[in-house]
Design a protein around this motif. Sequence first.
Motif, mmCIF file in Angstrom:
data_model
loop_
_atom_site.group_PDB
_atom_site.id
_atom_site.type_symbol
_atom_site.label_atom_id
_atom_site.label_comp_id
_atom_site.label_asym_id
_atom_site.label_seq_id
_atom_site.Cartn_x
_atom_site.Cartn_y
_atom_site.Cartn_z
ATOM 1 N N ASP A 1 0.831 -1.202 0.000
ATOM 2 C CA ASP A 1 0.000 0.000 0.000
ATOM 3 C C ASP A 1 0.867 1.255 0.000
ATOM 4 O OD1 ASP A 1 -2.306 -1.512 -0.037
ATOM 5 O OD2 ASP A 1 -2.685 -1.315 2.123
ATOM 6 N N GLU A 2 1.972 1.216 0.728
ATOM 7 C CA GLU A 2 2.876 2.366 0.789
ATOM 8 C C GLU A 2 3.525 2.618 -0.570
ATOM 9 O OE1 GLU A 2 3.012 -0.191 3.033
ATOM 10 O OE2 GLU A 2 2.065 0.846 4.715
ATOM 11 N N GLN A 3 3.930 1.551 -1.256
ATOM 12 C CA GLN A 3 4.511 1.707 -2.587
ATOM 13 C C GLN A 3 3.490 2.283 -3.561
ATOM 14 O OE1 GLN A 3 5.838 -2.412 -2.932
ATOM 15 N NE2 GLN A 3 7.934 -1.666 -3.307
ATOM 16 N N LYS A 4 2.273 1.773 -3.522
ATOM 17 C CA LYS A 4 1.223 2.294 -4.394
ATOM 18 C C LYS A 4 1.026 3.784 -4.150
ATOM 19 C CE LYS A 4 -1.385 -2.017 -4.673
ATOM 20 N NZ LYS A 4 -2.609 -2.704 -4.242
ATOM 21 N N ARG A 5 0.933 4.162 -2.874
ATOM 22 C CA ARG A 5 0.752 5.568 -2.520
ATOM 23 C C ARG A 5 1.916 6.409 -3.040
ATOM 24 N NH1 ARG A 5 1.831 5.916 3.048
ATOM 25 N NH2 ARG A 5 3.931 6.128 2.241
ATOM 26 N N ASP A 6 3.135 5.938 -2.815
ATOM 27 C CA ASP A 6 4.317 6.692 -3.236
ATOM 28 C C ASP A 6 4.388 6.827 -4.752
ATOM 29 O OD1 ASP A 6 4.970 6.898 -0.554
ATOM 30 O OD2 ASP A 6 6.602 5.419 -0.659
ATOM 31 N N GLU B 1 1.830 6.585 -6.896
ATOM 32 C CA GLU B 1 0.719 7.437 -7.326
ATOM 33 C C GLU B 1 1.058 8.904 -7.086
ATOM 34 O OE1 GLU B 1 -2.431 5.746 -5.017
ATOM 35 O OE2 GLU B 1 -2.684 4.048 -6.388
ATOM 36 N N ALA B 2 1.661 9.197 -5.943
ATOM 37 C CA ALA B 2 2.050 10.576 -5.635
ATOM 38 C C ALA B 2 3.106 11.069 -6.619
ATOM 39 C CB ALA B 2 2.558 10.678 -4.200
ATOM 40 N N ALA B 3 4.062 10.222 -6.946
ATOM 41 C CA ALA B 3 5.108 10.600 -7.905
ATOM 42 C C ALA B 3 4.508 10.857 -9.285
ATOM 43 C CB ALA B 3 6.177 9.516 -7.978
ATOM 44 N N ALA B 4 3.573 10.010 -9.699
ATOM 45 C CA ALA B 4 2.920 10.203 -10.998
ATOM 46 C C ALA B 4 2.115 11.502 -11.001
ATOM 47 C CB ALA B 4 2.022 9.011 -11.321
ATOM 48 N N GLU C 1 3.808 18.823 -12.928
ATOM 49 C CA GLU C 1 4.995 19.442 -13.532
ATOM 50 C C GLU C 1 4.816 19.574 -15.045
ATOM 51 O OE1 GLU C 1 9.543 18.056 -14.359
ATOM 52 O OE2 GLU C 1 8.728 17.629 -12.369
ATOM 53 N N HIS C 2 4.318 18.527 -15.664
ATOM 54 C CA HIS C 2 4.094 18.536 -17.108
ATOM 55 C C HIS C 2 3.081 19.625 -17.486
ATOM 56 C CE1 HIS C 2 3.856 16.960 -21.176
ATOM 57 N NE2 HIS C 2 2.543 16.998 -21.069
#
Length: 102
Positions: free
Chosen positions: A6-11, A13-16, A22-23
């Motif tokens: 769940d933490e990886q998914k959150r991280d 998703e936040a990065a995306a 930014e784009h």
Amino acid sequence: MTELSDEQKRDFEAAAFRRLIEHLRERSDVQNIDLMNLAGFCRNCLSNWYRDAANAEGVDLSKDQSREIVYGMPYADWQALNQTEASDAKKAEFEARRPRDH
């Protein structure tokens, strides 16, 4: 597929999301009406979704505050620097495709 925590998914998703923001900041030539007509969402939608998420967690974030987060500056400043008048054709397309919640 690799199983993600769940933490990886959150991280991820936040990065995306940060990359998308930014784009969109770099592509100020792309108007919100263009985004709405092609994708059914725009920068304002993102700021509303951000505010909704904050509010759901008990954080009182105003519309202006969430827009500044997405635009990287006050919305009125972004409009003055980047927004152009939409053509009649773009306005008509928007009205024809307008989502119910806009």
